[in-house]
Enzyme design. Sequence first.
Site, PDB file in Angstrom:
ATOM      1  CB  SER A 145      24.540   0.256 -10.806  1.00 48.69           C
ATOM      2  OG  SER A 145      23.944  -0.864 -11.408  1.00 48.69           O
ATOM      3  NE  ARG A 146      30.331   4.232 -14.025  1.00 52.57           N
ATOM      4  CZ  ARG A 146      30.474   3.187 -14.844  1.00 52.57           C
ATOM      5  NH1 ARG A 146      30.318   1.947 -14.387  1.00 52.57           N
ATOM      6  NH2 ARG A 146      30.791   3.358 -16.105  1.00 52.57           N
ATOM      7  CG  LEU A 147      25.888   1.873  -4.710  1.00 55.03           C
ATOM      8  CD1 LEU A 147      25.683   3.386  -4.747  1.00 55.03           C
ATOM      9  CD2 LEU A 147      24.578   1.170  -4.399  1.00 55.03           C
TER      10      LEU A 147
END
Length: 209
Positions: free
Chosen positions: A186-188
């Site tokens: 999730s792009r974290l």
Amino acid sequence: MKDVREEYHADGLTEATLHDDPLEQARCWVDEAIEAELPLPNAITLATVSANGQPSSRVVLLKGIENQGFTFFTHYDSRKGEEIAANPKVSFTMFWQPFDRQMIVIGEAQKVDQEESDSYFASRPYASQVSAAISPQSRPASREWLEAEVSRLEQEFPSAPVPRPEQWGGYRIIPTEIQFWHGRPSRLHDRFRYVKQGDGCWQRERLAP
Ligand SMILES: Cc1cc2nc3c(=O)[nH]c(=O)nc-3n(C[C@H](O)[C@H](O)[C@H](O)COP(=O)(O)O)c2cc1C
């Protein structure tokens, strides 16, 4: 391209798993890429800056992480060599796609000593020695002229060693900042930046993705 999306699944980076010395951490990541037989595990995209502030970049191969820096070999009178002579500040990026890992180094390039360049040049295959010796790297040249120069040098030196040209040698990039990036779901993503302090110690901090 707008529809190309990759999900990252890696476990990520934590303070506990990172080395205090970022050069040690860099060595681990390169070693893991070599052990996993990733293609070109030692390729770096090296950016230099011209005297008037124009950046340029190209791929070269890292040949060592030692003596507090990252070593590569090239022609000193190439575009990158001329830019480094005017401004030694450089940056390079490495990306190991299957590992979702990126490493970014910022620092200054300095020439390695001549013995080190001699020793590495002598270790290269004969054909690579010949090509390096005849190439006026980054200058316009026809294929015919290059091949004629190869033939001429092969006659002059039918076998190794070919003498190392004075204008061919190594640079060592002494880092002032090294960043490790690890793709997460999730792009974290995880990012840790090490910055060299005035006393020579490294300070580490997590950055937002
Ligand atoms: C995979 C790969 C590895 C390369 N390795 C080197 C290298 O180690 N040294 C080098 O001088 N050029 C290397 N090159 C060529 C450079 O990308 C570049 O064309 C050359 O150094 C001239 O760059 P410049 O005109 O910007 O100075 C490599 C290119 C590729 C694609």
